[in-house]
Scaffold this motif. Structure first.
Motif, PDB file in Angstrom:
ATOM      1  N   GLN A 138       0.834  -1.203   0.000  1.00 45.35           N
ATOM      2  CA  GLN A 138       0.000   0.000   0.000  1.00 45.35           C
ATOM      3  C   GLN A 138       0.868   1.253   0.000  1.00 45.35           C
ATOM      4  O   GLN A 138       0.576   2.214  -0.711  1.00 45.35           O
ATOM      5  CB  GLN A 138      -0.937   0.008   1.211  1.00 45.35           C
ATOM      6  N   ARG A 175       2.331   1.645  -3.441  1.00 45.18           N
ATOM      7  CA  ARG A 175       1.304   2.075  -4.391  1.00 45.18           C
ATOM      8  C   ARG A 175       1.180   3.603  -4.405  1.00 45.18           C
ATOM      9  O   ARG A 175       0.843   4.211  -5.403  1.00 45.18           O
ATOM     10  CB  ARG A 175      -0.042   1.430  -4.037  1.00 45.18           C
ATOM     11  N   HIS A 176       1.467   4.235  -3.289  1.00 46.57           N
ATOM     12  CA  HIS A 176       1.346   5.686  -3.180  1.00 46.57           C
ATOM     13  C   HIS A 176       2.709   6.376  -3.170  1.00 46.57           C
ATOM     14  O   HIS A 176       2.847   7.495  -2.674  1.00 46.57           O
ATOM     15  CB  HIS A 176       0.508   6.043  -1.949  1.00 46.57           C
ATOM     16  N   VAL A 195       5.672   3.686  -8.558  1.00 49.19           N
ATOM     17  CA  VAL A 195       4.559   3.399  -9.464  1.00 49.19           C
ATOM     18  C   VAL A 195       4.924   3.768 -10.899  1.00 49.19           C
ATOM     19  O   VAL A 195       4.589   3.043 -11.844  1.00 49.19           O
ATOM     20  CB  VAL A 195       3.276   4.127  -9.007  1.00 49.19           C
ATOM     21  N   GLN A 206      -4.949   0.304  -8.197  1.00 43.04           N
ATOM     22  CA  GLN A 206      -5.418   1.528  -8.836  1.00 43.04           C
ATOM     23  C   GLN A 206      -6.850   1.347  -9.324  1.00 43.04           C
ATOM     24  O   GLN A 206      -7.705   2.216  -9.113  1.00 43.04           O
ATOM     25  CB  GLN A 206      -4.510   1.894 -10.009  1.00 43.04           C
ATOM     26  N   GLU A 207      -7.114   0.237  -9.974  1.00 42.96           N
ATOM     27  CA  GLU A 207      -8.446  -0.028 -10.526  1.00 42.96           C
ATOM     28  C   GLU A 207      -9.503  -0.169  -9.427  1.00 42.96           C
ATOM     29  O   GLU A 207     -10.673   0.134  -9.651  1.00 42.96           O
ATOM     30  CB  GLU A 207      -8.426  -1.303 -11.379  1.00 42.96           C
ATOM     31  N   TRP A 223       1.323  -2.528 -17.304  1.00 41.22           N
ATOM     32  CA  TRP A 223       0.134  -3.174 -16.738  1.00 41.22           C
ATOM     33  C   TRP A 223      -0.190  -4.492 -17.438  1.00 41.22           C
ATOM     34  O   TRP A 223      -0.779  -5.374 -16.859  1.00 41.22           O
ATOM     35  CB  TRP A 223      -1.071  -2.261 -16.815  1.00 41.22           C
ATOM     36  N   LEU A 277      -0.160  -3.482  -8.452  1.00 36.31           N
ATOM     37  CA  LEU A 277      -0.290  -2.018  -8.449  1.00 36.31           C
ATOM     38  C   LEU A 277      -1.466  -1.583  -9.323  1.00 36.31           C
ATOM     39  O   LEU A 277      -2.242  -0.704  -8.944  1.00 36.31           O
ATOM     40  CB  LEU A 277       1.002  -1.365  -8.944  1.00 36.31           C
ATOM     41  N   HIS A 278      -1.604  -2.210 -10.476  1.00 35.80           N
ATOM     42  CA  HIS A 278      -2.714  -1.882 -11.373  1.00 35.80           C
ATOM     43  C   HIS A 278      -4.056  -2.259 -10.736  1.00 35.80           C
ATOM     44  O   HIS A 278      -5.011  -1.484 -10.788  1.00 35.80           O
ATOM     45  CB  HIS A 278      -2.536  -2.597 -12.708  1.00 35.80           C
ATOM     46  N   SER A 317       4.225   1.916 -14.601  1.00 34.50           N
ATOM     47  CA  SER A 317       3.012   2.466 -15.221  1.00 34.50           C
ATOM     48  C   SER A 317       2.779   2.007 -16.652  1.00 34.50           C
ATOM     49  O   SER A 317       1.640   1.905 -17.079  1.00 34.50           O
ATOM     50  CB  SER A 317       3.021   3.993 -15.158  1.00 34.50           C
ATOM     51  N   GLU A 336      -9.639   1.462  -6.573  1.00 33.25           N
ATOM     52  CA  GLU A 336      -9.887   2.654  -5.771  1.00 33.25           C
ATOM     53  C   GLU A 336     -11.341   3.066  -5.922  1.00 33.25           C
ATOM     54  O   GLU A 336     -11.860   3.161  -7.028  1.00 33.25           O
ATOM     55  CB  GLU A 336      -8.917   3.765  -6.145  1.00 33.25           C
TER      56      GLU A 336
END
Length: 142
Positions: free
Chosen positions: A20, A23-24, A29, A55-56, A36, A51-52, A33, A58
């Motif tokens: 986590q 991820r931020h 990231v 993101q998806e 994916w 990571l993807h 990027s 969220e």
């Protein structure tokens, strides 16, 4: 979007919390990027997929269990044993024990190398192929 929690299925919180944080971390990231679509057949591919998935997800409740399972399996296979001679991440969450987050982070970054942190894509998936049948069966029981 709002941060996504990762479901702890045992004693996974040490690596879930680390992922986590990563991820931020924009520089981390950024290194993944454009990757994916890299297959999750190695640790770098699994990191990219997780990571993807984060993101998806969220704004939703949770990240895909498949992305977590791929990461768990590849981390178990590729991260070295700790100084105490044990793997930090077990292939089966039922066998997982709590570990030090900083030790996991150090191993993960060492294993990935410096390319993802420099904004370059991770290494290509290794050619040894997918995990063996026995390992996949163990993960299916999780």
């Amino acid at each position: 979007g709002r941060p996504v929690g990762l479901r702890n299925r045992g004693a996974d919180c040490f690596w879930l919390a680390t992922m986590q944080c990563l991820r931020h971390t924009p520089g981390f990231v950024k290194g993944f990027s454009g990757t994916w679509s890299v297959p999750a057949t190695n640790l770098a591919g699994s990191v990219s997929r997780l990571l993807h998935a984060m993101q998806e997800a969220e704004g939703e409740d949770q990240v895909s269990p498949a992305a977590l399972d791929d990461f768990r399996l590849n981390a178990h296979l590729e991260l070295p044993a700790s100084d105490r001679g044990k793997k930090l991440i077990q292939a089966d969450s039922a066998n997982q024990r709590q570990q030090d987050s900083h030790e996991f982070l150090s191993q993960l970054l060492d294993c990935l190398g410096s390319k993802p942190l420099a904004g370059e894509p991770p290494p290509s998936p290794r050619s040894s192929g997918p995990p063996d049948e026995e390992t996949l069966k163990r993960l299916e029981t999780v």
